[in-house]
Write a protein that holds these residues in place. Sequence first.
Motif, short mmCIF file in Angstrom:
data_model
loop_
_atom_site.label_atom_id
_atom_site.label_comp_id
_atom_site.label_asym_id
_atom_site.label_seq_id
_atom_site.Cartn_x
_atom_site.Cartn_y
_atom_site.Cartn_z
N GLN A 16 0.83 -1.21 0.00
CA GLN A 16 0.00 0.00 0.00
C GLN A 16 0.87 1.26 0.00
O GLN A 16 0.57 2.22 -0.70
CB GLN A 16 -0.93 0.00 1.21
CG GLN A 16 -2.05 -0.99 1.10
CD GLN A 16 -2.84 -1.10 2.39
OE1 GLN A 16 -2.28 -1.39 3.45
NE2 GLN A 16 -4.15 -0.85 2.30
N VAL A 17 1.95 1.25 0.79
CA VAL A 17 2.86 2.40 0.81
C VAL A 17 3.45 2.60 -0.58
O VAL A 17 3.51 3.73 -1.09
CB VAL A 17 3.96 2.23 1.87
CG1 VAL A 17 5.02 3.31 1.75
CG2 VAL A 17 3.36 2.23 3.27
N LYS A 18 3.86 1.52 -1.22
CA LYS A 18 4.43 1.62 -2.57
C LYS A 18 3.40 2.16 -3.57
O LYS A 18 3.73 2.95 -4.44
CB LYS A 18 4.95 0.26 -3.03
CG LYS A 18 6.21 -0.17 -2.30
CD LYS A 18 6.67 -1.55 -2.76
CE LYS A 18 7.91 -1.99 -2.01
NZ LYS A 18 8.35 -3.32 -2.43
N GLN A 19 2.16 1.73 -3.44
CA GLN A 19 1.11 2.22 -4.34
C GLN A 19 0.88 3.71 -4.15
O GLN A 19 0.73 4.45 -5.11
CB GLN A 19 -0.19 1.45 -4.11
CG GLN A 19 -0.15 0.04 -4.64
CD GLN A 19 -1.37 -0.77 -4.24
OE1 GLN A 19 -2.15 -0.39 -3.37
NE2 GLN A 19 -1.54 -1.93 -4.89
N HIS A 20 0.86 4.17 -2.89
CA HIS A 20 0.70 5.60 -2.63
C HIS A 20 1.90 6.38 -3.18
O HIS A 20 1.73 7.48 -3.72
CB HIS A 20 0.53 5.87 -1.14
CG HIS A 20 -0.79 5.44 -0.60
ND1 HIS A 20 -1.99 5.95 -1.05
CD2 HIS A 20 -1.12 4.53 0.36
CE1 HIS A 20 -3.00 5.39 -0.40
NE2 HIS A 20 -2.48 4.51 0.47
#
Length: 77
Positions: A16-20
Motif C-alpha cells: 500500500q505504501v508503494k502504491q501511494h
Amino acid sequence: MNRVYVCSCFGITEQQVKQHAESGACTPRRIASACKAGTDCGSCVRRIQAILGRGAVPARETADQGGPLLTGLDEAA
C-alpha cells in the motif's frame, strides 16, 4: 497472499505504501496524508523512508570523544 505490514497501528502494508508512492506521495508526510501511516506511534516512519528510497537517517557521531563539547566560547562571559 503474504502481507508485510509497515504500520501496525493502521494495518498499512508495504504494498500500500508503494502504491501511494507511485501515485505521488513521495514523502513520509504525504504517505501519512494518504493513509495515516506514521501518524500514531511513529515507529514505522523509518521503514516508510526506506521504502521511499531515503534510507535511514545517518547516525550522528557521539558528542563526547574526549574533547570539550563546546569550543570557541568566551570563558569570561
